[in-house]
Design an enzyme around this catalytic site. Structure first.
Site: not given
Length: 280
Positions: A76, A165, A214-215, A223-226
């Protein structure tokens, strides 16, 4: 003795509660996480962040993440910045040097980089190298794949930032089918562990707008990773430059990636909302 003290934090509206489990193990049942995540009868959060002792001498701390549905996840990005701020605010680490943190799959590095013009604290996270290896044998090696869900067929870039992703380019994020497609993708056979679905509008080569489903949490404010996944896909397709401003509903992240073989960096704010004690 149970863990009772918590901090409510957020990164651009992606909100968390943070628990310090340095002195006692975290062993909450899934039902308790779900109850506290409820925004009407609990505290309300997108993710629960757990601070734990380092597993070895190569790390300063360990970091675990649970979604609002009680499922444990791998990574995250917004939470990582809040993790760094929590340690700094509680004098657990001054962040006078980059902090090495163990996550479910691998490691990340968090650095405090000062404040921006409005006084918000900024943290830079080494998110590792994007992984374009397919998640299942059924997938091909193509970067972009047609994926059908909720009556839509979208060309999606499939990438891992430590978590899965699928990213598509849309004309306008305001009208993108985020909820319908995002929910449908959670049951798609290409993604046995479910997936974070990103919808990216390219304004120019250094600026995108983004919404993410987000799942385990649904659509979140950020969403940082997004953001990292979207920029990585855009760079690999030749659509974006090496440094990109990602515009999310509550503010911006800066993503920098020099390409294959190099780590990707995310810079953005982290904020504390309040501290509290859990009943019972």
């Amino acid at each position: 003795m149970s863990i009772r003290s918590f901090s409510k934090m957020h990164g651009l509206g992606n909100d968390f509660i943070v628990l310090n489990a340095l002195q006692q193990p975290f062993d909450w049942p899934r039902a308790r996480i779900c109850a506290l995540a409820d925004r009407h009868s609990g505290i309300g959060f997108d993710q629960l962040l757990i601070i734990e002792p380092a597993p070895d001498a190569a790390h300063d701390y360990a970091y675990r993440i649970y979604n609002a549905d009680g499922s444990e996840v791998e990574h995250c990005g917004n939470g990582a910045r809040c993790f760094g701020k929590y340690l700094r605010d509680h004098s657990l680490h001054p962040l006078d040097r980059p902090l090495r943190v163990a996550i479910k799959r691998g490691s990340i590095t968090i650095a405090y980089v000062g404040t921006d013009s409005d006084g918000s604290e900024q943290y830079r996270v080494d998110m590792g190298e994007p992984d374009f290896t397919p998640f299942t044998p059924a997938q091909t090696e193509r970067l972009y794949q047609p994926v059908s869900a909720a009556g839509e067929t979208l060309e999606m870039g499939i990438v891992s930032m430590g978590n899965p992703h699928a990213v598509c380019v849309v004309d306008d994020v305001a009208t993108a089918p985020v909820a319908a497609v995002g929910a449908a993708l959670q049951q798609h056979p290409l993604f046995p562990a479910a997936v974070n679905a990103g919808f990216m509008q390219i304004r120019d080569r250094r600026h995108i707008r983004l919404r993410v489903y987000e799942r385990g949490a649904g659509e979140t404010q950020a969403c940082g990773t997004g953001a990292c996944a979207a920029v990585a896909v855009g760079i690999m397709r030749g659509l974006l430059d090496r440094e990109v401003q990602v515009e999310l509903p509550r503010g911006n992240l800066t993503i920098q990636w020099q390409g294959t073989g190099q780590p990707l960096y995310m810079t953005g704010p982290a904020a504390t909302v309040y501290h509290g004690e859990l009943a019972g």
